[in-house]
Design a protein around this motif. Structure first.
Motif, mmCIF file in Angstrom:
data_model
loop_
_atom_site.group_PDB
_atom_site.id
_atom_site.type_symbol
_atom_site.label_atom_id
_atom_site.label_comp_id
_atom_site.label_asym_id
_atom_site.label_seq_id
_atom_site.Cartn_x
_atom_site.Cartn_y
_atom_site.Cartn_z
ATOM 1 N N ILE A 78 -8.570 24.652 0.972
ATOM 2 C CA ILE A 78 -7.735 25.867 2.390
ATOM 3 C C ILE A 78 -8.674 26.438 1.880
ATOM 4 C CG2 ILE A 78 -6.450 23.759 3.072
ATOM 5 C CD1 ILE A 78 -4.180 25.089 1.402
ATOM 6 N N LYS A 79 -8.017 27.962 3.002
ATOM 7 C CA LYS A 79 -8.049 29.585 2.231
ATOM 8 C C LYS A 79 -6.869 29.949 2.930
ATOM 9 C CE LYS A 79 -13.040 30.345 2.757
ATOM 10 N NZ LYS A 79 -13.753 31.052 3.436
ATOM 11 N N GLY B 205 -4.285 -9.744 -7.593
ATOM 12 C CA GLY B 205 -5.517 -10.176 -8.767
ATOM 13 C C GLY B 205 -6.011 -9.039 -9.173
ATOM 14 N N GLY B 206 -5.155 -7.843 -9.629
ATOM 15 C CA GLY B 206 -5.517 -7.013 -10.674
ATOM 16 C C GLY B 206 -6.595 -5.863 -10.260
ATOM 17 N N LEU B 207 -6.868 -6.288 -8.281
ATOM 18 C CA LEU B 207 -7.734 -5.500 -7.502
ATOM 19 C C LEU B 207 -7.032 -4.617 -6.487
ATOM 20 C CD1 LEU B 207 -10.437 -7.931 -6.042
ATOM 21 C CD2 LEU B 207 -10.341 -6.451 -8.214
ATOM 22 N N ALA B 208 -7.570 -3.425 -6.033
ATOM 23 C CA ALA B 208 -6.897 -2.597 -5.520
ATOM 24 C C ALA B 208 -8.009 -1.664 -4.799
ATOM 25 C CB ALA B 208 -6.614 -1.356 -6.807
ATOM 26 N N ALA B 209 -7.824 -1.259 -3.487
ATOM 27 C CA ALA B 209 -8.792 -0.189 -2.775
ATOM 28 C C ALA B 209 -7.647 0.939 -2.490
ATOM 29 C CB ALA B 209 -8.744 -0.998 -1.827
ATOM 30 N N SER B 210 -9.257 1.666 -2.729
ATOM 31 C CA SER B 210 -7.673 3.128 -3.093
ATOM 32 C C SER B 210 -8.627 3.846 -1.649
ATOM 33 C CB SER B 210 -7.841 3.795 -4.122
ATOM 34 O OG SER B 210 -7.626 3.292 -5.098
ATOM 35 N N PHE B 211 -8.822 4.680 -1.685
ATOM 36 C CA PHE B 211 -9.279 6.788 -0.623
ATOM 37 C C PHE B 211 -8.578 7.855 -1.022
ATOM 38 C CE2 PHE B 211 -5.669 6.419 1.855
ATOM 39 C CZ PHE B 211 -5.136 7.876 2.496
ATOM 40 N N TRP B 212 -9.744 8.536 -1.103
ATOM 41 C CA TRP B 212 -8.917 10.283 -1.438
ATOM 42 C C TRP B 212 -10.184 11.184 -0.196
ATOM 43 C CZ3 TRP B 212 -6.762 11.727 -6.805
ATOM 44 C CH2 TRP B 212 -6.714 12.397 -6.709
ATOM 45 N N ARG C 295 -5.266 23.378 -1.535
ATOM 46 C CA ARG C 295 -6.080 21.841 -1.524
ATOM 47 C C ARG C 295 -4.555 21.725 -0.145
ATOM 48 N NH1 ARG C 295 -6.703 19.705 -6.924
ATOM 49 N NH2 ARG C 295 -6.961 21.758 -7.347
ATOM 50 N N LEU C 296 -5.463 20.985 0.146
ATOM 51 C CA LEU C 296 -4.390 19.896 1.323
ATOM 52 C C LEU C 296 -5.589 18.436 0.600
ATOM 53 C CD1 LEU C 296 -2.133 19.070 3.287
ATOM 54 C CD2 LEU C 296 -3.847 19.823 4.665
ATOM 55 N N GLY C 297 -4.644 17.617 1.235
ATOM 56 C CA GLY C 297 -5.447 16.124 0.420
ATOM 57 C C GLY C 297 -4.737 15.526 0.856
ATOM 58 N N PHE C 298 -5.218 13.896 0.785
ATOM 59 C CA PHE C 298 -4.625 12.726 1.263
ATOM 60 C C PHE C 298 -4.812 11.687 -0.080
ATOM 61 C CE2 PHE C 298 -5.369 15.035 5.308
ATOM 62 C CZ PHE C 298 -3.407 15.213 5.671
ATOM 63 N N ARG C 299 -4.356 10.655 -0.130
ATOM 64 C CA ARG C 299 -4.643 9.358 -1.104
ATOM 65 C C ARG C 299 -3.840 8.430 -0.690
ATOM 66 N NH1 ARG C 299 -2.838 13.522 -5.320
ATOM 67 N NH2 ARG C 299 -0.991 12.824 -6.103
ATOM 68 N N GLY C 300 -4.633 7.320 -0.815
ATOM 69 C CA GLY C 300 -3.775 5.804 -0.897
ATOM 70 C C GLY C 300 -4.412 4.829 -1.708
ATOM 71 N N SER D 207 0.989 -0.906 0.240
ATOM 72 C CA SER D 207 0.137 -0.082 -0.003
ATOM 73 C C SER D 207 0.944 0.917 0.108
ATOM 74 C CB SER D 207 -1.574 -0.166 1.249
ATOM 75 O OG SER D 207 0.050 0.013 2.878
ATOM 76 N N SER D 208 -0.237 2.034 -0.434
ATOM 77 C CA SER D 208 1.135 3.455 -0.491
ATOM 78 C C SER D 208 -0.214 4.391 -0.290
ATOM 79 C CB SER D 208 1.384 4.271 -1.947
ATOM 80 O OG SER D 208 0.384 4.042 -2.428
ATOM 81 N N VAL D 209 0.746 5.844 0.591
ATOM 82 C CA VAL D 209 -0.531 7.219 1.271
ATOM 83 C C VAL D 209 0.976 8.123 0.584
ATOM 84 C CG1 VAL D 209 -1.270 8.254 3.059
ATOM 85 C CG2 VAL D 209 -1.496 5.709 2.696
ATOM 86 N N THR D 210 -0.275 9.296 -0.021
ATOM 87 C CA THR D 210 0.880 10.121 -0.422
ATOM 88 C C THR D 210 0.019 11.314 0.025
ATOM 89 O OG1 THR D 210 0.758 9.349 -2.393
ATOM 90 C CG2 THR D 210 0.747 11.826 -2.366
ATOM 91 N N LEU D 211 0.611 12.466 0.236
ATOM 92 C CA LEU D 211 0.538 13.943 0.976
ATOM 93 C C LEU D 211 0.542 14.370 0.309
ATOM 94 C CD1 LEU D 211 -1.065 16.174 3.350
ATOM 95 C CD2 LEU D 211 1.861 16.379 3.553
ATOM 96 N N PHE D 212 -1.271 15.824 -0.661
ATOM 97 C CA PHE D 212 -0.842 16.341 -1.655
ATOM 98 C C PHE D 212 -1.723 17.713 -1.739
ATOM 99 C CE2 PHE D 212 -4.697 14.073 -2.500
ATOM 100 C CZ PHE D 212 -5.564 15.087 -3.379
#
Length: 398
Positions: A100-101, A88-95, A77-82, A14-19
């Protein structure tokens, strides 16, 4: 050692990215209204009924403001995605993405109102649940040289938002086609209204907006291959209802956009129609005839021209309102507006850019669209006319 081994396996799968984006600009707005009266009073049918020879025209009034703003080029903006590889070619993701002002720090990651989704993807495509962009929004953004940001935002998006065309929808289930279809792409989306249903129906409280308001249905399908990108989209958004009156207020949106990259220049365009209407489930013909509908027709043409490390942007857009007021004797002039926007982006690096944009809106027949800033003074004396503005800023993405 065992714990470290488990952590290593988990991190490999798995991987998590701050962007995010931090965008700030010095922006100015100037909105003027004029007294277009000539001493003549008209009735509902547009016929003159009185004249005041002593009427003194009051000229024009202008409201202006200069400020340190944000999101003039890209939305801050400020975000987290992973993503987790399930095998088997499957992936679960979140966003999770929050607005932000950064001009005053008054809004941050307290709410993920820009996007909050979880999804499952594979060879079949992607199923996505949560708050997400609507399909019709994407044509407004992708085929606009200014990407619906700052004073250059096209009038289709500006007027559509006031009309009831949503940028995002909550409580949605979406499906996206897989990316390996030879350039074809698409999505469908359904947003639950999450209203309580009463059985029998007469137990429903006699209040407005508690039966169907909040439901959204939409879809977008397109083709992108080489320099060509074309897509059409449709959405239906329920904005209000009255169960016992048998009425449902909705906004239906249809748009089609396209772009073609010639290399030295890229052309973009869009056509759009949004319709406010009331669906009636009652029995009386007189009630049915009393209902009205309003259409918002819009168009956009744009161009981008790469110049060294920079990009010249330009667009010309317009909207026109058409109201069916069921008056057989007099058809009031349709409110309409046009907008010209010009801009330049200078990329200092892949993540940092300086930008400048100027824009002007011309309103006619009572339309009151602005580039931003203060609202028009609009009353029986003054009619909204022109709105001008500028953005000079810096954008940094991470």
């Amino acid at each position: 050692m065992a714990a470290l081994a488990v952590a290593g396996v988990a991190s490999a799968q798995s991987s998590v990215t701050l962007f995010g984006v931090v965008d700030a600009s010095i922006s100015g707005y100037s909105n003027s209204s004029r007294d277009l009266n000539n001493g003549v009073t008209y009735n509902a049918n547009g016929l003159p009924v009185a004249y005041n020879p002593f009427y003194r025209n009051q000229g024009s009034v202008k409201l202006s403001r200069r400020e340190l703003a944000h999101s003039g080029y890209n939305t801050s903006r400020l975000g987290f995605r992973g993503t987790e590889d399930l095998g088997g070619g499957l992936a679960a993701s979140f966003w999770l993405e929050a607005p932000i002002k950064n001009d005053d720090g008054s809004e941050g990651a307290a709410t993920f109102s820009r996007r909050a989704t979880v999804s499952l993807s594979g060879g079949f495509g992607e199923f996505r649940l949560g708050r997400d962009y609507t399909p019709t929004f994407w044509n407004n953004s992708v085929f606009d040289p200014f990407g619906t940001n700052g004073v250059g935002t096209n009038l289709i998006h500006t007027a559509g938002g006031l009309f009831g065309s949503p940028t995002r929808a909550s409580n949605t289930v979406g499906y996206f086609l897989p990316p390996n279809l030879g350039g074809f792409y698409g999505q469908v989306q359904y947003g639950f209204h999450e209203q309580t249903k009463y059985d029998p129906g007469f137990a429903t409280p006699d209040k407005a907006d508690i039966a169907r308001k909040g439901r959204y249905v939409g879809g977008r399908f397109g083709y992108a291959n080489g320099p060509l990108d074309i897509a059409l989209a449709y959405g239906s958004n329920i904005t209000g209802d009255n169960y016992f009156a048998g009425t449902t207020d909705k906004v239906d949106i249809f748009n089609i956009g396209a772009s073609y990259d010639f290399g030295p220049v890229k052309l973009l365009g869009e056509l759009s129609q949004a319709k406010q209407k009331t669906d009636f489930d009652g029995y009386y013909l007189a009630d049915r005839l009393s209902l009205t509908s309003t259409k918002l027709n819009g168009w956009l043409v744009g161009v981008t021209v790469p110049v060294g490390p920079g990009l010249i942007r330009a667009s010309y857009s317009g909207v026109k309102y058409k109201t069916d007021d069921l008056n057989p004797f007099y058809d009031k002039p349709d409110p309409k507006a046009n907008k010209l926007a010009l801009g330049y982006v200078h990329n200092l690096s892949k993540r940092t850019a300086l930008y400048a944009t100027v824009a002007r809106v011309s309103n006619k027949n009572g339309a009151a669209l602005t580039v931003g800033g203060p609202s028009f003074i609009g009353n029986k004396v003054f009619t909204p006319k022109n709105s001008t503005g500028y953005d000079f800023g810096i954008r940094h993405a991470f």
